[in-house]
Design a protein around this motif. Sequence first.
Motif, PDB file in Angstrom:
ATOM      1  N   ARG A 118     -20.833  -4.956 -75.409  1.00 45.97           N
ATOM      2  CA  ARG A 118     -20.213  -3.961 -74.444  1.00 45.97           C
ATOM      3  C   ARG A 118     -19.444  -2.906 -75.017  1.00 45.97           C
ATOM      4  NH1 ARG A 118     -15.396  -4.580 -70.157  1.00 45.97           N
ATOM      5  NH2 ARG A 118     -14.301  -5.429 -72.054  1.00 45.97           N
ATOM      6  N   ALA A 119     -18.853  -3.360 -76.414  1.00 45.12           N
ATOM      7  CA  ALA A 119     -18.182  -2.469 -77.401  1.00 45.12           C
ATOM      8  C   ALA A 119     -18.953  -1.620 -78.166  1.00 45.12           C
ATOM      9  CB  ALA A 119     -17.367  -3.462 -78.395  1.00 45.12           C
ATOM     10  N   MET A 120     -20.226  -2.269 -78.443  1.00 40.23           N
ATOM     11  CA  MET A 120     -21.114  -1.481 -79.396  1.00 40.23           C
ATOM     12  C   MET A 120     -22.054  -0.565 -78.506  1.00 40.23           C
ATOM     13  SD  MET A 120     -24.504  -2.995 -81.162  1.00 40.23           S
ATOM     14  CE  MET A 120     -25.885  -2.148 -81.552  1.00 40.23           C
ATOM     15  N   THR A 121     -22.285  -0.714 -77.285  1.00 38.97           N
ATOM     16  CA  THR A 121     -23.155   0.397 -76.283  1.00 38.97           C
ATOM     17  C   THR A 121     -22.410   0.709 -75.428  1.00 38.97           C
ATOM     18  OG1 THR A 121     -23.978  -1.841 -75.057  1.00 38.97           O
ATOM     19  CG2 THR A 121     -25.021  -1.379 -76.894  1.00 38.97           C
ATOM     20  N   ALA A 122     -21.194   0.200 -74.697  1.00 35.75           N
ATOM     21  CA  ALA A 122     -20.597   1.052 -73.629  1.00 35.75           C
ATOM     22  C   ALA A 122     -19.158   1.395 -74.204  1.00 35.75           C
ATOM     23  CB  ALA A 122     -20.511  -0.201 -72.655  1.00 35.75           C
ATOM     24  N   GLY A 123     -18.910   1.343 -75.404  1.00 34.16           N
ATOM     25  CA  GLY A 123     -17.506   1.915 -75.670  1.00 34.16           C
ATOM     26  C   GLY A 123     -16.208   1.348 -75.203  1.00 34.16           C
ATOM     27  N   VAL A 124     -16.251  -0.078 -74.881  1.00 29.48           N
ATOM     28  CA  VAL A 124     -15.005  -0.522 -74.401  1.00 29.48           C
ATOM     29  C   VAL A 124     -14.638  -1.856 -75.242  1.00 29.48           C
ATOM     30  CG1 VAL A 124     -13.848  -1.540 -72.431  1.00 29.48           C
ATOM     31  CG2 VAL A 124     -15.130   0.223 -72.121  1.00 29.48           C
ATOM     32  N   SER A 125     -13.565  -1.911 -75.907  1.00 31.64           N
ATOM     33  CA  SER A 125     -13.048  -3.101 -76.695  1.00 31.64           C
ATOM     34  C   SER A 125     -12.887  -4.237 -75.834  1.00 31.64           C
ATOM     35  CB  SER A 125     -12.024  -2.835 -77.532  1.00 31.64           C
ATOM     36  OG  SER A 125     -11.882  -3.816 -78.420  1.00 31.64           O
ATOM     37  N   ARG A 126     -12.834  -5.450 -76.531  1.00 30.93           N
ATOM     38  CA  ARG A 126     -12.501  -6.695 -75.964  1.00 30.93           C
ATOM     39  C   ARG A 126     -11.344  -6.430 -74.876  1.00 30.93           C
ATOM     40  NH1 ARG A 126     -10.578 -12.522 -78.312  1.00 30.93           N
ATOM     41  NH2 ARG A 126     -11.727 -14.050 -76.772  1.00 30.93           N
ATOM     42  N   ASP A 127     -10.263  -5.870 -75.440  1.00 34.75           N
ATOM     43  CA  ASP A 127      -8.977  -5.837 -74.456  1.00 34.75           C
ATOM     44  C   ASP A 127      -8.996  -4.858 -73.399  1.00 34.75           C
ATOM     45  OD1 ASP A 127      -8.925  -3.820 -76.004  1.00 34.75           O
ATOM     46  OD2 ASP A 127      -6.956  -4.475 -76.889  1.00 34.75           O
ATOM     47  N   GLY A 128     -10.256  -4.310 -73.347  1.00 34.06           N
ATOM     48  CA  GLY A 128     -10.305  -2.997 -72.221  1.00 34.06           C
ATOM     49  C   GLY A 128      -9.811  -1.467 -72.957  1.00 34.06           C
ATOM     50  N   THR A 129      -9.668  -1.632 -74.213  1.00 35.64           N
ATOM     51  CA  THR A 129      -9.377  -0.174 -74.896  1.00 35.64           C
ATOM     52  C   THR A 129     -10.673   0.484 -74.913  1.00 35.64           C
ATOM     53  OG1 THR A 129      -7.514  -1.157 -75.938  1.00 35.64           O
ATOM     54  CG2 THR A 129      -8.577   0.886 -76.929  1.00 35.64           C
ATOM     55  N   PRO A 130     -10.575   1.963 -74.591  1.00 37.12           N
ATOM     56  CA  PRO A 130     -11.864   2.522 -74.698  1.00 37.12           C
ATOM     57  C   PRO A 130     -11.815   3.041 -76.323  1.00 37.12           C
ATOM     58  CG  PRO A 130     -10.233   3.812 -73.688  1.00 37.12           C
ATOM     59  CD  PRO A 130      -9.726   2.550 -73.807  1.00 37.12           C
ATOM     60  N   LEU A 131     -13.154   2.943 -76.723  1.00 39.55           N
ATOM     61  CA  LEU A 131     -13.403   3.537 -78.237  1.00 39.55           C
ATOM     62  C   LEU A 131     -13.670   4.993 -78.130  1.00 39.55           C
ATOM     63  CD1 LEU A 131     -15.806   0.300 -79.165  1.00 39.55           C
ATOM     64  CD2 LEU A 131     -13.083   0.681 -79.304  1.00 39.55           C
ATOM     65  N   PHE A 132     -13.111   5.496 -79.577  1.00 41.70           N
ATOM     66  CA  PHE A 132     -13.483   7.067 -79.655  1.00 41.70           C
ATOM     67  C   PHE A 132     -15.137   6.930 -80.028  1.00 41.70           C
ATOM     68  CE2 PHE A 132     -13.291  10.739 -82.175  1.00 41.70           C
ATOM     69  CZ  PHE A 132     -12.590  11.606 -81.301  1.00 41.70           C
ATOM     70  N   PRO A 133     -15.661   7.998 -79.552  1.00 37.28           N
ATOM     71  CA  PRO A 133     -17.149   8.151 -79.959  1.00 37.28           C
ATOM     72  C   PRO A 133     -17.501   8.354 -81.360  1.00 37.28           C
ATOM     73  CG  PRO A 133     -16.494   9.936 -78.619  1.00 37.28           C
ATOM     74  CD  PRO A 133     -15.311   9.117 -78.704  1.00 37.28           C
ATOM     75  N   LEU A 134     -16.470   8.299 -82.409  1.00 39.93           N
ATOM     76  CA  LEU A 134     -16.833   8.378 -83.729  1.00 39.93           C
ATOM     77  C   LEU A 134     -17.612   7.127 -83.951  1.00 39.93           C
ATOM     78  CD1 LEU A 134     -16.809  10.144 -86.024  1.00 39.93           C
ATOM     79  CD2 LEU A 134     -14.611   8.434 -86.993  1.00 39.93           C
ATOM     80  N   MET A 135     -17.272   5.925 -83.250  1.00 43.84           N
ATOM     81  CA  MET A 135     -17.958   4.799 -83.144  1.00 43.84           C
ATOM     82  C   MET A 135     -19.028   4.989 -82.213  1.00 43.84           C
ATOM     83  SD  MET A 135     -19.007   1.673 -83.210  1.00 43.84           S
ATOM     84  CE  MET A 135     -19.999   0.798 -82.159  1.00 43.84           C
ATOM     85  N   PRO A 136     -20.313   5.380 -82.845  1.00 44.63           N
ATOM     86  CA  PRO A 136     -21.424   5.917 -81.882  1.00 44.63           C
ATOM     87  C   PRO A 136     -22.143   5.244 -80.797  1.00 44.63           C
ATOM     88  CG  PRO A 136     -22.385   5.383 -84.058  1.00 44.63           C
ATOM     89  CD  PRO A 136     -20.858   5.204 -83.933  1.00 44.63           C
ATOM     90  N   TYR A 137     -21.117   4.644 -80.004  1.00 44.07           N
ATOM     91  CA  TYR A 137     -21.716   3.926 -79.083  1.00 44.07           C
ATOM     92  C   TYR A 137     -22.626   4.600 -77.967  1.00 44.07           C
ATOM     93  CZ  TYR A 137     -17.675   5.576 -76.437  1.00 44.07           C
ATOM     94  OH  TYR A 137     -16.666   6.265 -75.599  1.00 44.07           O
ATOM     95  N   PRO A 138     -22.301   5.974 -77.783  1.00 45.42           N
ATOM     96  CA  PRO A 138     -23.203   6.565 -76.945  1.00 45.42           C
ATOM     97  C   PRO A 138     -24.657   6.917 -77.493  1.00 45.42           C
ATOM     98  CG  PRO A 138     -21.377   7.761 -77.125  1.00 45.42           C
ATOM     99  CD  PRO A 138     -21.242   6.784 -77.979  1.00 45.42           C
ATOM    100  N   ARG A 139     -24.876   6.517 -78.672  1.00 40.61           N
ATOM    101  CA  ARG A 139     -26.112   6.585 -79.407  1.00 40.61           C
ATOM    102  C   ARG A 139     -26.733   5.085 -79.251  1.00 40.61           C
ATOM    103  NH1 ARG A 139     -27.646  11.814 -80.161  1.00 40.61           N
ATOM    104  NH2 ARG A 139     -25.712  13.019 -81.232  1.00 40.61           N
ATOM    105  N   TYR A 140     -25.888   4.058 -79.651  1.00 40.15           N
ATOM    106  CA  TYR A 140     -26.315   2.604 -79.651  1.00 40.15           C
ATOM    107  C   TYR A 140     -26.628   2.245 -78.035  1.00 40.15           C
ATOM    108  CZ  TYR A 140     -24.635   2.512 -84.302  1.00 40.15           C
ATOM    109  OH  TYR A 140     -24.141   2.853 -85.610  1.00 40.15           O
TER     110      TYR A 140
END
Length: 326
Positions: A118-140
Amino acid sequence: MARLLKWLFALVALVVVAAGLFVGYFFVRYPDVPAAETVTVPRTPERLARGEYLVEHVVGCVACHAERDFSKFSGPVVDGTKGKGGQRFGFGLEPFVLYSKNITPAGVGDWTDGEVIRAMTAGVSRDGTPLFPLMPYPRYAQLSRDDVEAIVAYVRTLPSVPSPAPPARHLNFPLPLVVRTIPAAPSHPPRPPATDRIAYGRYMVNAAVCADCHTPIDGQGAPLPGKEFAGGTPFRPGGVGLVRSANLTPDAGTGLGTWTEAQFVDKFRAFRGVPARTLVGDERLQNSEMPWTSYAGMTDDDLRAIYAYLRSLPPVVNRVEKFPKE
């Protein structure tokens, strides 16, 4: 006068309440993604081999989640730091400063495979924090499910490297609100057949996140419309010097229009099995952020597919000064 002050106070209070409700809405409504699924990724030999290829040479996990030695050309990963995170992105407070996380068992060992996916492909960490898309989850999110599981299976085999928690990220307003709206459920389309070179090349270009570095951006980090792959994004490798990414479109004057397939593939081949060269003096001012020694491990067929896709792009005239004077 007293009555006017009361009205002004009421108006200010109303604005504050409305703003609070607006912010509260964002925190309740977003991020809007499904819960982490319950899944355990089997570590088959085939899946591990595919995952090793993708992680080490394509998707960039170990280039971002490690320390890089920018005293050497292209900043190779420092031995013993693979996956430990802590790398800083952004060298000021405008508009963000981020730090990569530890993805070894010391960092995500207690995460489930579903939480990692989920973190890698949807951009949400284990604790529910949204990841900044510099971590390229929209690509993954656009990787096939098989490739996602292969990446997770291989990452799980990385040696555990303890590391201190990185500093908190800094996001200028309104980024803390905007970043909550970006996570989305992944699509996971099937990987195109390698025989369809342009479609497969598009898939590999997305996996390697080429556009994120080779598309110029505005002051808030948003891609400039009509400039996809046209280069010009600024980087400071290791915080030293200034280099801009190349124009990858097939424009003959400012891009790859005159490059042959062989020249393109040979550019990567040149770094295979070659130790990164130590830079001396002012050479560090002309370093590269691109991890050539990692991407050099891509197969010739994958590189040819990437070339075919890049040649299919609309040419964009954008002359890039690779090492501009500051």
